[in-house]
Structure formats: structure tokens, C-alpha cells
Write a protein that holds these residues in place. Sequence first.
Motif, PDB file in Angstrom:
ATOM      1  N   GLY A   1      41.129  49.702  36.061  1.00 37.51           N
ATOM      2  CA  GLY A   1      41.911  48.669  36.102  1.00 37.51           C
ATOM      3  C   GLY A   1      41.544  47.739  36.983  1.00 37.51           C
ATOM      4  O   GLY A   1      40.959  48.042  38.219  1.00 37.51           O
ATOM      5  N   THR A   2      42.061  46.182  36.666  1.00 37.41           N
ATOM      6  CA  THR A   2      41.795  45.053  37.666  1.00 37.41           C
ATOM      7  C   THR A   2      43.010  44.885  38.099  1.00 37.41           C
ATOM      8  O   THR A   2      44.209  44.809  37.100  1.00 37.41           O
ATOM      9  CB  THR A   2      40.902  44.069  37.124  1.00 37.41           C
ATOM     10  N   PHE A   3      43.406  44.437  39.243  1.00 37.84           N
ATOM     11  CA  PHE A   3      44.892  44.224  39.846  1.00 37.84           C
ATOM     12  C   PHE A   3      44.328  43.414  41.094  1.00 37.84           C
ATOM     13  O   PHE A   3      43.671  42.997  41.531  1.00 37.84           O
ATOM     14  CB  PHE A   3      45.471  45.392  40.126  1.00 37.84           C
ATOM     15  N   LYS A   4      45.811  42.804  41.676  1.00 39.51           N
ATOM     16  CA  LYS A   4      45.584  41.917  42.735  1.00 39.51           C
ATOM     17  C   LYS A   4      45.923  42.755  43.911  1.00 39.51           C
ATOM     18  O   LYS A   4      46.538  43.903  43.991  1.00 39.51           O
ATOM     19  CB  LYS A   4      46.682  40.916  42.693  1.00 39.51           C
ATOM     20  N   TRP A   5      45.175  42.749  45.126  1.00 37.93           N
ATOM     21  CA  TRP A   5      45.330  43.329  46.231  1.00 37.93           C
ATOM     22  C   TRP A   5      46.436  43.247  47.073  1.00 37.93           C
ATOM     23  O   TRP A   5      47.415  42.310  46.149  1.00 37.93           O
ATOM     24  CB  TRP A   5      44.080  42.707  47.206  1.00 37.93           C
ATOM     25  N   TYR A   6      46.651  43.588  48.128  1.00 37.30           N
ATOM     26  CA  TYR A   6      48.103  43.475  48.746  1.00 37.30           C
ATOM     27  C   TYR A   6      48.490  42.181  49.173  1.00 37.30           C
ATOM     28  O   TYR A   6      49.731  41.830  49.089  1.00 37.30           O
ATOM     29  CB  TYR A   6      48.125  44.388  50.238  1.00 37.30           C
ATOM     30  N   ASP A   7      47.399  40.995  49.292  1.00 33.90           N
ATOM     31  CA  ASP A   7      47.756  39.623  49.616  1.00 33.90           C
ATOM     32  C   ASP A   7      48.228  38.982  48.520  1.00 33.90           C
ATOM     33  O   ASP A   7      48.451  38.008  48.487  1.00 33.90           O
ATOM     34  CB  ASP A   7      46.676  39.163  50.193  1.00 33.90           C
ATOM     35  N   GLY A   8      48.271  39.655  47.210  1.00 30.72           N
ATOM     36  CA  GLY A   8      48.866  38.910  45.839  1.00 30.72           C
ATOM     37  C   GLY A   8      47.853  38.030  45.383  1.00 30.72           C
ATOM     38  O   GLY A   8      48.179  37.341  44.421  1.00 30.72           O
TER      39      GLY A   8
END
Length: 161
Positions: A73-80
Motif C-alpha cells: 500500500g502507498t500512503f502519506k507519512w505522518y507529515d501528511g
Amino acid sequence: MSFPTHIVSAGGFVKDSKGNILLVKTRDGGWVYPGGQVEAGENLLDALIREIKEESGINVEVSHLVGVYSNTGTFKWYDGVTDVPTQVIFDFVCKPVGGELSVSEETTDSSWVAQDRVLDFITHPAIRSRYQAYLDFNGRVKYMEYVNYPTFTIKHQAGIT
């Protein structure tokens, strides 16, 4: 031509002579067994030994491989903002050979936990699944593909000989 980008990581199931498992409490993700990303120019086993020492204060010897995982899965890191690419993870059994429990910039606690209580601490579904694969290890390395977001989903599982 562009090459694919993957994060390569290693995790370690460190079991002491009393049958306890080493866990660390991360600042972002709760309780986990220690491990982390392989840095540029670093080999997989050296990265695992370094990460365990950094996160927990414990020195280890790496014993054997128990699982290989793909988080596709690709997603945004904690920084958004930052995109997190596919992650390939190798889980190993390790033996403690020294050091003292401590914490790091990444961890707020470290502890030896009775093997049968570890799942009381770990809440992240992917980490729980990988720990269960360690418990179920029968000599065959487990392979699993999963995604974390938007929900944890196992896409494929197999035993590798």
C-alpha cells in the motif's frame, strides 16, 4: 528509465533465556518488536543489529529468518505530505548477547514481555500478524503481502521452503 523505490526493513524477535520477548514502545505506533529501515550502504543484518541496539539498548546475534513481508500500500507519512512507497520487510529470530534496556529518540519504553502476553501489548494488525507468524514458525519462512491503509488487508500469504 526510472527504477522502483522500495523501503527495505528488518525486524527482530529477541527472546531471552527465560522465554521473554523484547518489545519497544514507539513514539508514533505503540508497542512493537524492534527493527527498522536499512540505510544506504548497509546490509540487512547489520541494519537489524543496529536498529535493535538503538531502539532498546540490547545487543543481539541474528539467528534465522522467519518471515518476508511486502506492504504494497502507498500512503502519506505522518507529515501528511510525504508518500510512503512499498516496503519489503524481513523478520528474524535474534538472541540477546548483552546491553541494558534503554530508550531512544524513537522509543519511550523497552521491556521484556512474557511470550504469551506479547499480543496484549501489540495493537497494530500488521505487527500482530507478523508476531503470530513467528509463534507459528515451523521451519518454513512465511511470506505475506498486505496493505495498512485505509484498513489492514492481507492480499496474499504463502509458506516458502
